[in-house]
Scaffold this active site. Structure first.
Site, PDB file in Angstrom:
ATOM      1  N   GLU A  44      39.186  22.551   2.737  1.00 44.42           N
ATOM      2  CA  GLU A  44      38.744  22.290   1.368  1.00 44.42           C
ATOM      3  C   GLU A  44      38.935  20.818   1.001  1.00 44.42           C
ATOM      4  O   GLU A  44      39.981  20.226   1.280  1.00 44.42           O
ATOM      5  CB  GLU A  44      39.545  23.169   0.407  1.00 44.42           C
ATOM      6  CG  GLU A  44      38.712  23.847  -0.635  1.00 44.42           C
ATOM      7  CD  GLU A  44      37.709  24.817  -0.028  1.00 44.42           C
ATOM      8  OE1 GLU A  44      36.515  24.448   0.047  1.00 44.42           O
ATOM      9  OE2 GLU A  44      38.094  25.916   0.353  1.00 44.42           O
ATOM     10  N   GLY A 133      29.060  29.876 -11.073  1.00 45.79           N
ATOM     11  CA  GLY A 133      30.318  29.275 -11.458  1.00 45.79           C
ATOM     12  C   GLY A 133      31.525  29.858 -10.770  1.00 45.79           C
ATOM     13  O   GLY A 133      32.651  29.720 -11.249  1.00 45.79           O
ATOM     14  N   GLU A 176      22.032  16.746  -5.409  1.00 47.22           N
ATOM     15  CA  GLU A 176      23.202  17.151  -6.190  1.00 47.22           C
ATOM     16  C   GLU A 176      24.017  15.945  -6.642  1.00 47.22           C
ATOM     17  O   GLU A 176      24.494  15.890  -7.773  1.00 47.22           O
ATOM     18  CB  GLU A 176      24.073  18.111  -5.376  1.00 47.22           C
ATOM     19  CG  GLU A 176      25.294  18.588  -6.130  1.00 47.22           C
ATOM     20  CD  GLU A 176      25.720  20.000  -5.751  1.00 47.22           C
ATOM     21  OE1 GLU A 176      26.900  20.303  -5.911  1.00 47.22           O
ATOM     22  OE2 GLU A 176      24.875  20.784  -5.297  1.00 47.22           O
ATOM     23  N   ASP A 188      28.414  22.591   1.356  1.00 45.68           N
ATOM     24  CA  ASP A 188      27.703  23.721   0.766  1.00 45.68           C
ATOM     25  C   ASP A 188      26.261  23.802   1.252  1.00 45.68           C
ATOM     26  O   ASP A 188      25.779  24.854   1.674  1.00 45.68           O
ATOM     27  CB  ASP A 188      27.725  23.618  -0.758  1.00 45.68           C
ATOM     28  CG  ASP A 188      29.136  23.585  -1.312  1.00 45.68           C
ATOM     29  OD1 ASP A 188      30.079  23.899  -0.558  1.00 45.68           O
ATOM     30  OD2 ASP A 188      29.299  23.234  -2.485  1.00 45.68           O
TER      31      ASP A 188
END
Length: 412
Positions: A44, A133, A176, A188
């Protein structure tokens, strides 16, 4: 058992998007395309640090029904946005000019044009079962679905082999970052466009790598091991454009400059060659300011955890990855400070109910957690998480079981 979110079938998603298109624009679409959300197993906030990550594509997908136009107008409607029709002219698209969800759509067209491709206007209707979300990349699923649609409609030839899809993912990342204004890395979009059924995809964001070297598909057959991956959408507010994500990225860039490297990946690689990396890390990071040091520590140790996780999968030891997941969550919570009470509760409740390992997933500040559980324990862990949220007075979470799924492509 309540709160479980099933994925739509291809036929169901196609019908939903097609119906919305016909009701809005008065004609049938030329086609329907779909792209998956993703869940990250480990790694992450490493993508924008030239690091490693290991996501899978979800069965939950975003569907877009699309028809080209003869002009430069884009008309957009989404079932998730009260079906209000928005209009944007491609000639008006530039950084800072488009607000809200249409930026993720027209931004892809803009980025493709910036890369030298010819794109015309289009009508598009969007419907999705990717939780919005939830930290499961609903935005990347939308971008990727639009990307493969425009690729097919304009005959760009970018949706075929993995190298071509890497270029398509790069356009989505630019959309993005520059049009939607979210300073995310490329995990992503790469997952949504490059993942394969039954596998996790090990993504390497070292600058300059070609498509062959930047992605490796790693078998991730949980069913064969008697396991399952439970995803808990905490429904805590989650946003990547509110400044917190950008602040973390800025801290990493400051750390790299202070340490005299182009990215924190170089520090991770250097320590990876050491016989005692954990012992050497404090001295390596000692030159950093107190507010930056824990951010860098997370990134460096998280990149190492990806390597450990993949090594266990390669060795067939999937049941042993739980402690690696636990360590990742602790680092994200304490060093990177991107967790929240709902995420911590989901992780704790899952572990206490028998999960082998659990961690938050995605950018953080809300969103989702994942738990690796024995298949026989799915119901017990789900019930424990739901009960814990009820006891805490939190909004009931949504739950789904993740299975490594196929990448973006044409649905109908």
């Amino acid at each position: 058992m309540s709160g479980v979110l099933p994925a739509w079938t291809t036929d169901e998603g196609t019908a939903r998007a097609t119906t919305l298109f016909e009701q809005t624009f008065g004609a049938a679409p030329l086609g329907v395309w779909a792209a998956p959300g993703r869940v990250n197993l480990i790694g992450e906030h490493t993508d924008y640090n030239a690091g490693l990550c290991l996501p899978i594509a979800l069965e939950h997908r975003t569907f877009v029904a699309v028809s080209p136009r003869a002009d430069r107008l884009v008309r957009l409607v989404s079932a998730q946005e009260q079906s209000t029709v928005r209009e944007v002219r491609l000639d008006d698209v530039a950084p800072g000019t488009v607000e809200g969800w249409p930026a993720y759509v027209v931004g892809v067209a803009w980025a493709l044009e910036q890369a030298g491709h010819s794109v015309v206007g289009f009508d598009v209707a969007v419907d999705s079962c990717v939780p919005y979300g939830a930290g499961l990349s609903s935005s990347a699923a939308l971008e990727s679905a639009v990307a493969v649609a425009l690729d097919d409609l304009a005959g760009l030839g970018l949706g075929g082999d993995d190298a071509e899809r890497a270029a398509l993912a790069a356009a989505c990342v630019r959309a993005e970052n520059e049009i939607a204004g979210a300073p995310t890395g490329g995990m992503d979009q790469s997952t949504s466009l490059r993942a394969t059924t039954g596998n996790a995809v090990l993504l390497d964001f070292t600058p300059g790598l070609d498509a062959v070297d930047s992605a490796r598909h790693v078998p991730f057959d949980l069913a064969d091991a008697g396991l399952a991956l439970l995803v808990v959408d905490t429904r805590a507010p989650h946003a990547l454009v509110d400044g917190q994500y950008a602040a973390r990225r800025d801290a990493c860039e400051r750390a790299a400059r202070t340490l005299g490297v182009t990215s924190l990946r170089e520090i991770a690689d250097m320590l990876g060659r050491s016989e005692s990396p954990a012992d050497e890390l404090p001295a390596v990071l000692a030159a950093l300011d107190d507010d930056v040091r824990p951010r860098a520590r997370h990134v460096v140790t998280e990149i190492a955890r990806v390597g450990t996780f993949v090594g266990l999968l390669d060795a067939g030891d999937v049941t042993e990855v739980g402690p690696v997941m636990d360590a990742s969550h602790a680092s994200l919570r304490d060093d990177y400070e991107v967790s929240c009470p709902e995420l911590d509760l989901a992780v704790t409740a899952a572990r206490e109910a028998g999960a082998l390992g659990a961690r938050m997933t995605g950018g953080g500040f809300g969103g989702s957690a994942i738990a690796l559980v024995r298949a026989t324990d799915i119901a017990a862990v789900q019930d424990a998480v739901l009960a814990a949220f009820a006891d805490a007075g939190y909004t009931p979470p949504d739950l789904l079981v993740a299975v490594p799924a196929a990448p973006a492509g044409r649905a109908a």
